[in-house]
Scaffold this active site. Sequence first.
Site, mmCIF file in Angstrom:
data_model
loop_
_atom_site.group_PDB
_atom_site.id
_atom_site.type_symbol
_atom_site.label_atom_id
_atom_site.label_comp_id
_atom_site.label_asym_id
_atom_site.label_seq_id
_atom_site.Cartn_x
_atom_site.Cartn_y
_atom_site.Cartn_z
ATOM 1 N N SER A 57 34.598 41.968 38.865
ATOM 2 C CA SER A 57 35.586 41.570 39.875
ATOM 3 C C SER A 57 36.944 41.308 39.237
ATOM 4 O O SER A 57 37.050 40.720 38.153
ATOM 5 C CB SER A 57 35.111 40.309 40.587
ATOM 6 O OG SER A 57 33.981 40.575 41.385
ATOM 7 N N GLY A 58 37.993 41.731 39.943
ATOM 8 C CA GLY A 58 39.346 41.522 39.457
ATOM 9 C C GLY A 58 39.830 42.595 38.516
ATOM 10 O O GLY A 58 41.024 42.700 38.233
ATOM 11 N N HIS B 20 39.236 36.263 44.963
ATOM 12 C CA HIS B 20 37.955 35.535 45.001
ATOM 13 C C HIS B 20 37.559 35.010 43.620
ATOM 14 O O HIS B 20 36.690 34.137 43.516
ATOM 15 C CB HIS B 20 36.847 36.407 45.605
ATOM 16 C CG HIS B 20 36.267 37.429 44.685
ATOM 17 N ND1 HIS B 20 36.634 38.747 44.719
ATOM 18 C CD2 HIS B 20 35.322 37.335 43.714
ATOM 19 C CE1 HIS B 20 35.934 39.424 43.816
ATOM 20 N NE2 HIS B 20 35.125 38.580 43.196
ATOM 21 N N ASP C 129 42.152 40.518 49.079
ATOM 22 C CA ASP C 129 41.513 39.987 47.870
ATOM 23 C C ASP C 129 42.292 40.391 46.623
ATOM 24 O O ASP C 129 41.899 41.289 45.873
ATOM 25 C CB ASP C 129 40.066 40.493 47.795
ATOM 26 C CG ASP C 129 39.261 39.806 46.702
ATOM 27 O OD1 ASP C 129 39.746 38.775 46.172
ATOM 28 O OD2 ASP C 129 38.157 40.293 46.397
ATOM 29 N N GLY D 205 30.935 40.263 37.594
ATOM 30 C CA GLY D 205 31.654 40.187 36.328
ATOM 31 C C GLY D 205 32.732 41.240 36.203
ATOM 32 O O GLY D 205 33.623 41.126 35.362
#
Length: 838
Positions: free
Chosen positions: A789-790, A642, A695, A787
């Site tokens: 995320s990932g 995402h 994801d 922030g």
Amino acid sequence: MSDEETVIIVTLSSDKDWDQAVTFLPATDSKKLEKKKRPGKTGAIIGIVIFAAVVALMTGLLVWHFHFRKDTKVKKMYAGSINITNQVFLNDYENPNSTEFQALANQVSAQLKELYSKIPQLSKYYVGSTVQAFSEGSVIAYYLSEFHVPVSQETAVNNIMTTMDEMMKKQRRLKDQTGKLMITRMDTSALDSQIFTKHMYTYALHTRPNEVIDIMSPGFPNYPYPQNTFSQWQLRADPGNVIKLDFTTFNMEENCDNDFIKVYDSLLPIEGRLMAQKCGRYSPNNPLGFVSSGNVMLVTLVTNELGDFPGFRAQVSQVPVDRARATSCGGTFTALSGTFTSPNYPKYYPPLMRCEWNIQVPPTMNVKLTFSKFMMSVGGSCLNDYVQVNDEKLCGSLPSTTMRASTTNKMTVIFSSDASYVDRGFNATYQAFEPNNPCPDKFLCSNKRCVSTTLVCDGWNDCGDTSDEKNCQCKSDMISCKNGLCKPMFWKCDGVDDCGDKSDEMNCGAGCKEGEFTCGNGVCISGKQRCDGRNDCTDNSDEADCSGRSTVCLGTNFQCKNGQCISKQNPECDGVQDCTDGSDENDCGVCGLRPFKTSRIVGGQDATEGEWPWQVSLHIKNSLHVCGASIISERWLVTAAHCVQDEPKLRLSQPESWEVYLGLHTQKQLGKAEKRYLKRIIAHPSYNEFTFDYDIALMELDQPVTFRDTIRPICLPSSSYIFPVGKSVWITGWGATKEGGSGATVLQKAEVRIINSTVCDTLMNGQITSRMTCAGVLAGGVDACQGDSGGPMSSIEAGRVFLAGVVSWGDGCARRNKPGIYSTVPKFRAWIKEQTGV
């Protein structure tokens, strides 16, 4: 001695004179005796003589072995210091070749000889003493005393030498000391004999006002420090000053039994003045620094014959005693609140210090003191280093938010350190409060902490002493523990005793029949399906702890490169070779190894620099941080799909839209990180932007990165890897520190726990798929956020860190009963291998 700094480098080989002599009996040159038909009188006499000689020889050997060998003498060296009160320190005492030095040294040696001669257990073994140095205070003499001690008497002599201070005081009371040196303190300890078998390097430095001198291990920074050496740095400051020692680089072997540094509050390695022994690696964010009690300090480096490590660099400077103590040692506070710390905090406090803070608030109020950090060197019953709050002494390491309150408007805080073993000290905040109403509109905890009334009986230990969770009436959506506590429902049946009486783990599989296995999520399966290599429970609990029981290589087993099937749970990179071809350990390299020691500071969420060296900051080109990622090899990163979805004005799926920062710790210091660009972005083809299923995405760097302390890959788990429910894992990132808030400047970390997927699916209204992992925090109020995320969800296994998940989505941030959701990396292991070869 000149006013400029003096450096003396001396290299000595092994002291062969210290080897014990070995005596051998000469061989007898016997003549052959001619055989006779029968023994005659002469032959009988000769036989008796020979027999007697053999018996005598054997008796002598036995006597020598059991008596003389037992009392073989060994050379013992003792380092010591004495405080001389009836002498004034002269500058010439710094120069060992000066007449003044020699005269006082001879007087010290003579008085030591007289002192030892009065002690029968020492006088017969004493050889001599040599004065090595003098320092201020009034005069402190540093010396080496040599004894030749029978092996059988080593312990007795050691015991006497450790009590020499008392022995010396007794002798002085019994005899008039007119014309003698007046000695008030005597510190003595044995030197490690191994020191004198190593190559020795000695450096002598004298700092000057407003001057900073660099000292470093031999060869630094171009070469590793040499093996099998003893190096020492004798540091001096001007009279009336103390020495500050701050390590800017510290990278040594992890095991302190092999290579180590010792810092002494003296000019000789006297163990009674040892401030600290250190090894391993320390980052700049976990500063390692020391302050002396006087104007001298000794730094020693001891290495063995194995291993190559970079070493250290440190800065040495001097600070006037009055200025050093005035800034952080004691004071009077009359304001309603304030903050104070131990001397030199957060670096190590000095030895032989006493500070007193007096707090006085208005007469109608009391005082509450909170320690956000507390680390004092541990001693028996706080007899050594301690902090005294009114009449209570505190020492050792205490939890964050440790609190003490007064019953009057006054509080006295005393800090005290003895001559040895220092630590980081404390950071304290005081606040005045009304004794009749200490927490207006809030709940008063038993430890006097104030928390919001909305936090009472919510299942979280907000007070820190669980007083907000006692005697509660549990809500219908919470676990009602038998001991009266209430706990969040997603802790039920997770294999962890959250209630404290195991009531949250009872009746988890009440519906399972005899012969069935109860899964961790409460599902019942046939007992025959236990350890069959298939994930029949869907949470892998039926395949946990099956070491050696599975004979068929199926999806939940680890397969070696030679085809061998390993049924042991999570065998890769655990330091044990399970595959006969070693393939479970061969490709580990430096993955998941953290280079720096983590600080013992408890509480707070700032990560230490280099603590998570696989953490990556993804920036939209020429803009701010927006997502995180993890390094998995020299070229490849893992992030969330995402994060790379196109937006109306941003083509985030294209490599040219991004810039990547590796080895970054603080967003305001991008120049210290390694900047890279991207060559390719691969989002998982099955990613669903509505459900966040699949994801995960991969990023290829435009050029490979070279690994170093702050840039390393995280270990990738195999497809069979199991991260069980209830396990603690870590999340990291620069995301928002609260829902709707701004991003963090310094990399943040939080400990969370993996949650039962069935319970989580209920909490998240049926949105959890088999490719998602739920995790929440133990204490509440901490979560991944915008922030983050990932970024990685990291699991520490056998000293290495594995990528358990990728930060994906959540219902808000840090909401109660709303855990964070992470893409489960083992589910995507085959796809990662297919795309990257990693």
